[in-house]
Every structure is written in structure tokens, then in C-alpha cells.
Design a protein around this motif. Structure first.
Motif, PDB file in Angstrom:
ATOM      1  N   ARG A 148      -9.288  33.427 100.671  1.00  0.00           N
ATOM      2  CA  ARG A 148      -9.831  34.690 100.182  1.00  0.00           C
ATOM      3  C   ARG A 148     -10.713  35.290 101.268  1.00  0.00           C
ATOM      4  NH1 ARG A 148     -11.650  33.929  93.952  1.00  0.00           N
ATOM      5  NH2 ARG A 148      -9.833  32.769  93.282  1.00  0.00           N
ATOM      6  N   VAL A 149     -10.621  36.583 101.424  1.00  0.00           N
ATOM      7  CA  VAL A 149     -11.405  37.282 102.437  1.00  0.00           C
ATOM      8  C   VAL A 149     -12.120  38.448 101.764  1.00  0.00           C
ATOM      9  CG1 VAL A 149     -11.324  38.583 104.594  1.00  0.00           C
ATOM     10  CG2 VAL A 149      -9.790  36.623 104.264  1.00  0.00           C
ATOM     11  N   LEU A 164       1.322  44.503 105.856  1.00  0.00           N
ATOM     12  CA  LEU A 164       0.429  43.578 105.143  1.00  0.00           C
ATOM     13  C   LEU A 164       1.241  42.503 104.423  1.00  0.00           C
ATOM     14  CD1 LEU A 164      -2.137  46.121 103.647  1.00  0.00           C
ATOM     15  CD2 LEU A 164      -2.507  44.555 105.574  1.00  0.00           C
ATOM     16  N   ALA A 165       2.252  42.924 103.706  1.00  0.00           N
ATOM     17  CA  ALA A 165       3.082  41.959 102.965  1.00  0.00           C
ATOM     18  C   ALA A 165       3.786  40.990 103.911  1.00  0.00           C
ATOM     19  CB  ALA A 165       4.099  42.712 102.106  1.00  0.00           C
ATOM     20  N   ARG A 166       4.309  41.514 105.014  1.00  0.00           N
ATOM     21  CA  ARG A 166       5.025  40.686 105.993  1.00  0.00           C
ATOM     22  C   ARG A 166       4.118  39.607 106.575  1.00  0.00           C
ATOM     23  NH1 ARG A 166       6.924  45.005 108.270  1.00  0.00           N
ATOM     24  NH2 ARG A 166       5.457  45.078 110.001  1.00  0.00           N
ATOM     25  N   HIS A 167       2.843  39.886 106.628  1.00  0.00           N
ATOM     26  CA  HIS A 167       1.882  38.960 107.227  1.00  0.00           C
ATOM     27  C   HIS A 167       1.002  38.276 106.170  1.00  0.00           C
ATOM     28  CE1 HIS A 167       3.098  39.877 111.282  1.00  0.00           C
ATOM     29  NE2 HIS A 167       3.170  41.139 110.921  1.00  0.00           N
ATOM     30  N   HIS A 168       1.566  38.123 104.971  1.00  0.00           N
ATOM     31  CA  HIS A 168       1.006  37.249 103.937  1.00  0.00           C
ATOM     32  C   HIS A 168      -0.321  37.724 103.347  1.00  0.00           C
ATOM     33  CE1 HIS A 168       4.187  34.636 105.278  1.00  0.00           C
ATOM     34  NE2 HIS A 168       3.703  34.705 106.504  1.00  0.00           N
ATOM     35  N   ILE A 169      -0.525  39.043 103.274  1.00  0.00           N
ATOM     36  CA  ILE A 169      -1.704  39.594 102.620  1.00  0.00           C
ATOM     37  C   ILE A 169      -1.297  39.998 101.212  1.00  0.00           C
ATOM     38  CG2 ILE A 169      -3.434  41.440 102.635  1.00  0.00           C
ATOM     39  CD1 ILE A 169      -3.709  39.421 104.945  1.00  0.00           C
ATOM     40  N   ALA A 170      -2.071  39.568 100.229  1.00  0.00           N
ATOM     41  CA  ALA A 170      -1.775  39.869  98.831  1.00  0.00           C
ATOM     42  C   ALA A 170      -3.067  40.245  98.107  1.00  0.00           C
ATOM     43  CB  ALA A 170      -1.137  38.647  98.162  1.00  0.00           C
ATOM     44  N   TYR A 228      -4.813  42.922  97.640  1.00  0.00           N
ATOM     45  CA  TYR A 228      -5.757  43.620  98.517  1.00  0.00           C
ATOM     46  C   TYR A 228      -6.355  44.805  97.756  1.00  0.00           C
ATOM     47  CZ  TYR A 228      -7.369  45.460 103.092  1.00  0.00           C
ATOM     48  OH  TYR A 228      -8.109  45.890 104.166  1.00  0.00           O
ATOM     49  N   SER A 229      -7.662  44.905  97.757  1.00  0.00           N
ATOM     50  CA  SER A 229      -8.325  46.056  97.155  1.00  0.00           C
ATOM     51  C   SER A 229      -9.528  46.437  98.003  1.00  0.00           C
ATOM     52  CB  SER A 229      -8.759  45.767  95.720  1.00  0.00           C
ATOM     53  OG  SER A 229      -9.693  44.708  95.682  1.00  0.00           O
ATOM     54  N   ASN A 239     -11.367  43.181  99.592  1.00  0.00           N
ATOM     55  CA  ASN A 239     -11.038  41.816  99.179  1.00  0.00           C
ATOM     56  C   ASN A 239      -9.536  41.636  99.281  1.00  0.00           C
ATOM     57  OD1 ASN A 239     -13.528  40.579  97.769  1.00  0.00           O
ATOM     58  ND2 ASN A 239     -13.450  42.678  97.007  1.00  0.00           N
ATOM     59  N   PHE A 240      -9.115  40.501  99.820  1.00  0.00           N
ATOM     60  CA  PHE A 240      -7.695  40.191  99.807  1.00  0.00           C
ATOM     61  C   PHE A 240      -7.496  38.686  99.860  1.00  0.00           C
ATOM     62  CE2 PHE A 240      -8.617  40.969 104.335  1.00  0.00           C
ATOM     63  CZ  PHE A 240      -8.058  39.866 104.964  1.00  0.00           C
TER      64      PHE A 240
END
Length: 123
Positions: free
Chosen positions: A8-9, A38-44, A46-47, A60-61
Motif C-alpha cells: 500500500r502506498v 498504471l494497470a500494466r505496472h500493477h497499480i490497483a 488508486y484514488s 492512495n494505491f
């Protein structure tokens, strides 16, 4: 094969007051290529939230990949994402000393320390 680790970030940056309406408007229609990167690089999940009294943008992501640094470099290398950052960076003020913009050697958004997490049923 093991499941990827989830990270989590949470990050903050200041929004310049004269850009509040424009920033919100462009984020209501984020470019498809940016979302794809973002999706290609494993970010989910995200807000970005906005706290007007302090002009804080709070992002946050979740990162679900296996190599965070490599995926962040991959996002930074994406041409559409770089064009997006050229548009949005001018609307923001970084808290990070020495930062000059997104994708640089010094992070543009300030990472925050997680001090609490609850992931399920306390019963």
C-alpha cells in the motif's frame, strides 16, 4: 508460483489554488493510456483525495507486482504518462526537497508512513 506481495502506498502533494478546478476536471476524465500504464505496472485501487484547507492532494494505491522499482520506472517511461505529468506537475507543489517533477530522480509526491492498518474482522 507464489502470489505477488501487495504494497500500500500513500502520498501527498500540494495543489496550487489557482488550479483546483482544472485539476479536478482533468481527473474526471483521465486519459485511457495513463490508466492502461498504471494497470500494466500493477497499480490497483488508486484514488486521490483533496483537503482544501491545506490544499493537500492525498493519493492512495495498492501495488500488486513483484518489482516495485522496475514498475515505477516502467510508468515513468510511458510516453502518455509523461505527457500527463507535464500537464499536472505545474498544478502541484512538492514537499520533497530537490524534486523537480514526476519521474525524476527525486520523488515528486511525498511518501507517508503507515501507522495503522486493519484488514478484517476483529471478532
Amino acid at each position: 508460483m507464489s502470489a505477488p506481495h501487495m504494497k500500500r502506498v500513500c502520498q501527498i502533494i500540494k495543489l496550487k489554488p489557482e488550479h483546483e478546478a482544472e485539476y479536478k476536471a482533468i481527473h474526471a476524465n483521465v486519459w485511457p493510456g495513463v490508466l492502461a500504464a498504471l494497470a500494466r505496472h500493477h497499480i490497483a485501487d488508486y484514488s486521490i483525495h483533496y483537503y482544501p484547507p491545506l490544499r493537500l492532494l492525498i493519493a492512495n494505491f495498492k501495488y500488486t507486482g513483484a518489482d516495485f522499482d522496475a514498475d515505477m520506472r516502467g510508468i515513468a517511461a510511458d510516453p502518455e504518462t509523461r505527457r500527463w505529468w507535464e500537464l499536472t506537475d505545474g498544478m502541484q507543489e512538492s514537499f520533497v526537497e530537490g524534486a523537480t517533477g514526476s519521474g525524476g530522480a527525486v520523488p515528486w509526491w511525498q511518501d507517508l508512513e503507515e501507522v495503522f492498518r486493519f484488514e478484517g474482522d476483529a471478532a
